[in-house]
Design an enzyme around this catalytic site. Sequence first.
Site, PDB file in Angstrom:
ATOM      1  N   GLU A 421     -50.276 -49.247 -31.704  1.00 23.11           N
ATOM      2  CA  GLU A 421     -50.909 -48.859 -33.496  1.00 23.11           C
ATOM      3  C   GLU A 421     -49.765 -50.002 -33.957  1.00 23.11           C
ATOM      4  O   GLU A 421     -48.445 -50.326 -33.890  1.00 23.11           O
ATOM      5  CB  GLU A 421     -49.922 -47.466 -33.808  1.00 23.11           C
ATOM      6  CG  GLU A 421     -50.558 -47.600 -35.414  1.00 23.11           C
ATOM      7  CD  GLU A 421     -51.501 -47.347 -35.872  1.00 23.11           C
ATOM      8  OE1 GLU A 421     -52.053 -46.692 -34.888  1.00 23.11           O
ATOM      9  OE2 GLU A 421     -51.572 -48.292 -36.515  1.00 23.11           O
ATOM     10  N   GLU A 514     -60.960 -37.088 -34.906  1.00 18.50           N
ATOM     11  CA  GLU A 514     -59.839 -36.497 -35.197  1.00 18.50           C
ATOM     12  C   GLU A 514     -60.028 -36.040 -36.218  1.00 18.50           C
ATOM     13  O   GLU A 514     -58.757 -35.267 -36.864  1.00 18.50           O
ATOM     14  CB  GLU A 514     -58.938 -37.737 -35.223  1.00 18.50           C
ATOM     15  CG  GLU A 514     -59.421 -38.851 -35.947  1.00 18.50           C
ATOM     16  CD  GLU A 514     -59.046 -40.354 -36.234  1.00 18.50           C
ATOM     17  OE1 GLU A 514     -57.760 -40.656 -35.640  1.00 18.50           O
ATOM     18  OE2 GLU A 514     -58.474 -41.481 -37.173  1.00 18.50           O
TER      19      GLU A 514
END
Lengths: 715, 715
Positions: A421, A514
């Site tokens: 990330e 998600e």
Amino acid sequence: MKLTIMNLRASYLILFLFGFGTVFGQEIKSPNGEMQLAFSLDAAGAPTYQLNFKNKHVIKSSRLGFDLKNDSTDLIQGFQIINSSESTFDETWTPVWGEESEIRNHHQELLVELMHQASKRKMNIRFRLFDTGLGFRYEFPVQENMGHFVITEELSQFAMTGDHTAFWIPGDYDTQEYDYTESKLSEIRGLMETAITPNASQTPFSETGVQTSLMMKSTDGLYINIHEAALIDYPAMHVELDDRAMVFQSHLTPDAQGDKGYLLTPAQTPWRTVIVGEKAGDILASRITYNLNEPSKIEDTSWIKPMKYVGVWWEMITGQSSWSYTDELKAVKLGVTDFSTVKPNGRHGATTENVKKHIDFAAEHGFDGVLVEGWNIGWEDWFGNSKDYVFDFVTPYPDFDLDGITAYAKEKGVQMIMHHETSSSVRNYERHLDQAYQLMKDYGYPAVKSGYVGDMLPRGEYHYSQWLVNHYQYAVEKAAEYHIMVNAHEAVRPTGVARTWPNLIANESARGTEYQAFGGNKANHVTILPFTRQIGGPMDYTPGVFEMDVFNGSHVNSTLANQLALYVTMYSPLQMAADYPENYMRFPDAFQFIKDVALDWEKSLYLEAEPGYYLTVARKAKDTGEWFVGNVNGFEGRTGEVKFDFLDADKTYLAEIYSDTADAHYKTNPQAYEIRRVAVDANSVLKQFSAPGGGYAIRIREASKEDLKGVKKLK
Amino acid sequence: MKLTIMNLRASYLILFLFGFGTVFGQEIKSPNGEMQLAFSLDAAGAPTYQLNFKNKHVIKSSRLGFDLKNDSTDLIQGFQIINSSESTFDETWTPVWGEESEIRNHHQELLVELMHQASKRKMNIRFRLFDTGLGFRYEFPVQENMGHFVITEELSQFAMTGDHTAFWIPGDYDTQEYDYTESKLSEIRGLMETAITPNASQTPFSETGVQTSLMMKSTDGLYINIHEAALIDYPAMHVELDDRAMVFQSHLTPDAQGDKGYLLTPAQTPWRTVIVGEKAGDILASRITYNLNEPSKIEDTSWIKPMKYVGVWWEMITGQSSWSYTDELKAVKLGVTDFSTVKPNGRHGATTENVKKHIDFAAEHGFDGVLVEGWNIGWEDWFGNSKDYVFDFVTPYPDFDLDGITAYAKEKGVQMIMHHETSSSVRNYERHLDQAYQLMKDYGYPAVKSGYVGDMLPRGEYHYSQWLVNHYQYAVEKAAEYHIMVNAHEAVRPTGVARTWPNLIANESARGTEYQAFGGNKANHVTILPFTRQIGGPMDYTPGVFEMDVFNGSHVNSTLANQLALYVTMYSPLQMAADYPENYMRFPDAFQFIKDVALDWEKSLYLEAEPGYYLTVARKAKDTGEWFVGNVNGFEGRTGEVKFDFLDADKTYLAEIYSDTADAHYKTNPQAYEIRRVAVDANSVLKQFSAPGGGYAIRIREASKEDLKGVKKLK
């Protein structure tokens, strides 16, 4: 592979009839003659084009050009044609992975060389006309009067023939994670405000600006898709609608100062694509996007392999565990903060124990890989702080035993998938890229999921500006040096670049699973994504959720059978089984389909398709020759039909059908599925019900009469 | 090395008398008691400080604080003192290179721990009081109510006691390359427009904003210098004058969005420094700036060595040759443009032949290195195009034989100095940094001159913003990994960071000799630079120009003797002899001084000093024990005095004096110099004339009576 190039010089202007008017210009036809493209200069010397399909207008006369920065003579009108040439191209190539084992690139090309009379600058427009649509791009050759230039705006128009139905998401410089809205073009303006739902980073720019790939349906029965191909070192294109004239115009993503693109000759834009069909499935079957990209630049592609994986991820997404290790820190200073002395929060997901549990599960059920998020220090303050040095991508939390996990996975024959990330701090990521990839190589991670959540650093830049498009490409190309596959999330929507860099194994770049944990996706979302987001390449949609009521109270708007179907309908060489091992063990019979389904295909057939309503896809697995069929369904229950005429005529097959029960419903009864085993052959026809937000999945394999003993024949 | 730290806890408030008023607060005195610092909270709870020297005000009561972004409670007032402590520090340390072989760091420290009552946030202010001035910084410890924060502005005030004379350059976010203006503070506003001369990239911001290091002189005879120390990952500070109240306030360099600094706890600002003296030379003798920086983070510094060098550079600066290889290209696309097929322009400077000539010259005359600019492809369009991929730093032009030159230099015992012009495309530079440094290592280049000409990429960023300050530091630290010395041009002005990273061997960061070829520097420029730019560290001023009328018609505003003096007055461990070999061969006797002068010093004495007017420095060479004296002079002719009482009392010396003749003048007669050899001892006094824009240089070495036979004694 056959290759035919025929060059037809046509440096004179021809007078021809096109549609309903008479213009001076060039016309070409696609190989089968059904698609017609006309180019001409209008009275002011502005380049224009029209596209017809089977003698129907698809794109009415539309202008092409550029508004340049600090330039008195924009490239809009006052052009002269100095040369034009036509050629035929026919080649069949083999993708490293994909929906088909061979792709034919057959098109007619028209290259129009223009001279801008006032500035004596050359701009070429190259059209490639396929039986399934058009690609065109601008080219700026090396020339005396043009070296560096700055694009204020690209002025490519797409004039619609009417008030089409569109499946659109808001134009946005920073996110693609929206639910789709189905509306008439004329309704976009009124619906825009509602369509702009919250996101971690978002910059919508216009009441009629929408993203590509844009899927439309005309009242006269044409399906039309506008997108781009080969987006390299150029800002991503949106299209903005003039909703009186029903004309879309390109709107490029700006940089921090409002400029669009910095180019130098020789330069070329990405291809602008218009895919057209009489059936929605024709859009899915078109290979225009890949065909307009360059062949693979990776010579040895043996290390690029599709993967099915599980991960330590959904538990964080649903709020059951955390990416971060501690709740004590307001800020983490890498290299300064001592994690060995802070108090763990007790909810950290990426613990050695939990990871080993997932490795065990992957090994037991034949998954290739395990993704682990939240393994590296920095998650305590990674979001919302515009933090520059946010991660180093190499330092694990104290409870993540990198060496031990690596050894354990190796012993179990499972590969670990890395997670990077970036928190959109891209300078920081680039600074660490070599050491991060090197660590992957050292520890044997074949693939990385990268993420770009939140506002960009450099601050003021946008996710889809030229600066960032350049970055994502840089990360992919550097990964190739290390033989690493990339699955980039929140990066710019793909445009077929995976043909050239097949280690770009997947992208998110749309509203994925998600969001089912963030309030849910529309139940028909997955019937639209293949027509929009997936035109550019595979999506890491992370399907396979079996428990629809998740920890944080959000509900997954999908039936369990629909989740299974996604492994077929949402093509990707990287497929996750997103749910917890425990949830799979509650439904081991349904889970079997996820274990069985293939990842790479010899052939794909789009049996039934209507964006927003239903999609049925059949695919033949590359290695085993097994067939898999997937159907996803929209808001209303529907009974569809599968004709098995794609099967070999002289064989019998065993079909395992995973479907919704009659009372299934994505909201109220999502886990209501049934599994049937039937015998089928090329004459069989299946009538199959799909619940609202439901679907079905079928595995079909050759079977002997012995195998089929006691199995009923499908009529 | 001796080290004494004494902690005196003083957590109560004391009542004391300071200056002319009575306040509640803390007071400390410098080791010799002459410098006094008082801290207090005013009635509104705003932190304030005052600085006195020998009972004269230097800084009147001035406020300290921060304006924070998106924060209802700025850190301006409403503070409470929760603790304060005093300590003494005395240490002598050894720099890797410098003006002295040992530096004493002796100061009294006051740490004031504040609590902002409304927000319950802690902010500490740490004062360090030296006999030569003050340093203070803000510190934000790890705490419950403060993690990440964004600085809208730092509000450090420096309240002057009157309308001082200042030597200033315009505050600017992008350039430091201005001539100095001498004026009263009250005159800054009126003179600003004239002071802002053109530059390749410049962003002045205020009519009363000026840069540090700012040199001032008060009417009551004090010399005051404001600067900063240890600028790390924080925007560079300017000071903006309220010219009614005569109060300077800090003005940080913003980022592209107008924000100043992004910090996270534990955080600290750079030190804000006020150096004070009764003589101008005291400012030069102060070591506050280095003392406020951290000790070296490089353990093995054996590879860091001062260098004297020549280069292929002045010929491009003066327009006689070119950095670029061809004039044919409007744009260069690295990896695409084929330089083997383009027509050379015939004026390229960095040819193998020319470089070898310079290597020969360096070898013959004992220079350590040869710098070559324009050796790598990309110079055709490097400037003004905001070009991202502008250089790769590893690909030479076809006429630059990297291997051949490397071998030739090695054979001749000369080291090559690398050149990395980034064109301010810093992402591109960072992407190539490893391979660029690796190439240097592979080819044995010990040092690199880097450049940041033109507007920044990321576009919208400024040269001195936190983003770029972070970058320059990144480049220096990465260079250390490769054992490479960095000489960064156009980078942020130094702040003593070279103590911590002694491989930062020099900077430009001011108006250097190159401007002598762009219309000229003021003749007194070099009498000011040591008091301003050089407070932070060595400058690669590139002196040694012997031919003042250069190719493009510009005139170098300096006499030849002044040029020689610069090797002494402008301290740098990296010293260039900038002129052509041919010009040195026209004046071999004068050139001898450049060959003889040392680069690294045991001791430095500032014999006469008046910024803007004259400066005489004596330095003792570290290895040989020889002394060198340099004098530079301003606009008016002047006869100065050198007392040789710094020499050993019982020895005799040979002094070689290179001076202006009586009729020398920087404009009309710059090459009028004379060289005398005289005998001197500790009782000798030299009265020496310096012409307008002139000066003198002296080499002094121990000599036996034998040596001095026939040499006259200086009276």
